[in-house]
Design an enzyme around this catalytic site. Sequence first.
Site, PDB file in Angstrom:
ATOM      1  N   HIS A  36      86.486   4.071 -38.581  1.00  0.00           N
ATOM      2  CA  HIS A  36      86.564   4.945 -39.766  1.00  0.00           C
ATOM      3  C   HIS A  36      87.356   6.218 -39.497  1.00  0.00           C
ATOM      4  O   HIS A  36      87.738   6.912 -40.428  1.00  0.00           O
ATOM      5  CB  HIS A  36      85.147   5.304 -40.236  1.00  0.00           C
ATOM      6  CG  HIS A  36      84.418   4.136 -40.813  1.00  0.00           C
ATOM      7  ND1 HIS A  36      84.220   3.958 -42.166  1.00  0.00           N
ATOM      8  CD2 HIS A  36      83.863   3.054 -40.215  1.00  0.00           C
ATOM      9  CE1 HIS A  36      83.568   2.836 -42.372  1.00  0.00           C
ATOM     10  NE2 HIS A  36      83.332   2.265 -41.209  1.00  0.00           N
ATOM     11  N   ASP A  64      91.993  13.735 -40.569  1.00  0.00           N
ATOM     12  CA  ASP A  64      90.824  13.058 -41.136  1.00  0.00           C
ATOM     13  C   ASP A  64      91.149  11.572 -41.281  1.00  0.00           C
ATOM     14  O   ASP A  64      92.254  11.234 -41.738  1.00  0.00           O
ATOM     15  CB  ASP A  64      90.513  13.651 -42.525  1.00  0.00           C
ATOM     16  CG  ASP A  64      89.024  13.676 -42.828  1.00  0.00           C
ATOM     17  OD1 ASP A  64      88.325  12.765 -42.347  1.00  0.00           O
ATOM     18  OD2 ASP A  64      88.581  14.580 -43.546  1.00  0.00           O
TER      19      ASP A  64
HETATM   20  O1  F6P Z   1      83.631  10.037 -40.347  1.00  0.00           O
HETATM   21  C1  F6P Z   1      82.840   9.492 -39.368  1.00  0.00           C
HETATM   22  C2  F6P Z   1      81.365   9.735 -39.612  1.00  0.00           C
HETATM   23  O2  F6P Z   1      80.628   9.092 -38.602  1.00  0.00           O
HETATM   24  C3  F6P Z   1      80.899   9.238 -40.982  1.00  0.00           C
HETATM   25  O3  F6P Z   1      80.623   7.883 -40.987  1.00  0.00           O
HETATM   26  C4  F6P Z   1      79.699  10.109 -41.225  1.00  0.00           C
HETATM   27  O4  F6P Z   1      79.401  10.232 -42.580  1.00  0.00           O
HETATM   28  C5  F6P Z   1      80.106  11.443 -40.603  1.00  0.00           C
HETATM   29  O5  F6P Z   1      81.046  11.117 -39.604  1.00  0.00           O
HETATM   30  C6  F6P Z   1      78.951  12.247 -40.037  1.00  0.00           C
HETATM   31  O6  F6P Z   1      78.375  11.507 -39.043  1.00  0.00           O
HETATM   32  P1  F6P Z   1      77.105  11.856 -38.162  1.00  0.00           P
HETATM   33  O7  F6P Z   1      76.221  12.809 -38.921  1.00  0.00           O
HETATM   34  O8  F6P Z   1      76.453  10.538 -37.950  1.00  0.00           O
HETATM   35  O9  F6P Z   1      77.606  12.446 -36.885  1.00  0.00           O
END
Ligand code: F6P
Length: 470
Positions: free
Chosen positions: A162, A370
């Site tokens: 992602h 991003d």
């Molecule tokens: O963009 C990567 C990501 O892991 C998303 O999937 C998630 O919404 C965001 O970062 C925050 O992730 P976390 O709170 O699990 O570190």
Amino acid sequence: MRQSSLVVVANRLPVDDTVAPDGACEWRRSPGGLVSALHPILQHAPAIWVGWAGGTDTAPTLPDIDGVRMRTVALSEDDVRQHYEGFANATLWPLYHDAVEQPVYHRRWWESYQRVNQRFAEAAAEAAEPGAVVWVQDYHLQLVPGMLRALRPDLLIGFFLHVPFPPPELFMQLPRRAELLLGMLGADLVGFQRAQAAHNFAQLAAKVLQVPATDRRIAVEDRVVRIGAFPVSIDMAEMEVLAARPDVVAHANQLRKDLGEPQHMILSVDRMDYTKGIEHRLKAYSELLADGHIKVRDTVLVQVVVPSRERVEQYQILRDRVEREVGRINGEFGRVGEPAIHYLNQPFDRAELAALYRAADVMMVTPLRDGMNLVAKEYVAARVDGDGALVLSEFAGAAAELTQAYLVNPHDLDGLKLTLMHALEAAPSDVRGRMAAMRAHLRTHDIQAWARSYVTALDRSGSLMTRLTS
Ligand code: F6P
């Protein structure tokens, strides 16, 4: 042990631990991000989701959420510190985002990352029926495809990243780069947000592993791994319904009143993260106030920052710096009852966000790097009235699709100031024309289309898709 023909493996389970009105603990589907990205496809299959429920040393038994069974992986305090906060979020995260912060390398973090990945792989292997499809998500679990293939060669394995995948000159810094590449290459299909990321990956496979690689296929041992770009999206229909709800519209109107009926409302919504360009944006805004191009009474900036990864040192430093700067700007340019920046550092629910999106004339999404940025897409989806200007960083994956946004290089402060002024002063016909084009794009490139295109590419025989759609 229950098994399924579709298993999703992600660091987090798509649930939040909430407190019901009677005080009891209640698990609810969590909104936003990856979880809403996968929700639609999971509704159609008796799937199992393998992930961490948050917290330490607990593996709560969770109810099915929207028909999806939850299989919890427990993380200890050490795992959270070393795997999640350490290797995932202080090594890989900054490295994959152009090293805008210095990546930190510790051998014990890598050991923890391996151990936790092995635990996820074993949980996925137990949850998968013979011949099942297993879809592994994101940078926390890059070793899982390889580990899973070793445990269960019968499975069809997908991996989707992602976040951005960096160019070779950055990735080459990683002490255990070959292992990470081989881990991902355990999958049958490796998906990225952008074609450039697939290209970077192919170049690295050729350079580090010396295997034949193109931007579409990589040969490893006796297998061919397919790679490609599958830009993730949002649930457009869900956001449209939410944004059109009478209570959300009323809330949006109330927000404008509470802000003193300004001529212009500018909005930014970010996780508190150094990749989001919050400081660059504040600097540009402060200069516009100082130049007199923006006047506090006419224009308000609402900056929502959602707390994130709060125990990681770089995140704590960022929060201090952002809050000091907001305080400085408000001290210098605000008036009694009229702050220059309305700064909110708290989680927001979906309906509140939708109301903010509907209220804002200009949305500023200006990350330094991003993978995609779903906030930009959500803003477009929420503008069912066809209004609203999106100022978007060229370095967000979303810029490759939302080409009618007011695109900007967030490092170029003069460019950032000019673009914001351009968006604020644009003719309504220009704003509406751009918004219409972006909305049309998202209607055909929503989350359902993303999940369908990835799973179709993974499952070339079509057997899973037939099951999902029948
Ligand atoms: O963009 C990567 C990501 O892991 C998303 O999937 C998630 O919404 C965001 O970062 C925050 O992730 P976390 O709170 O699990 O570190």
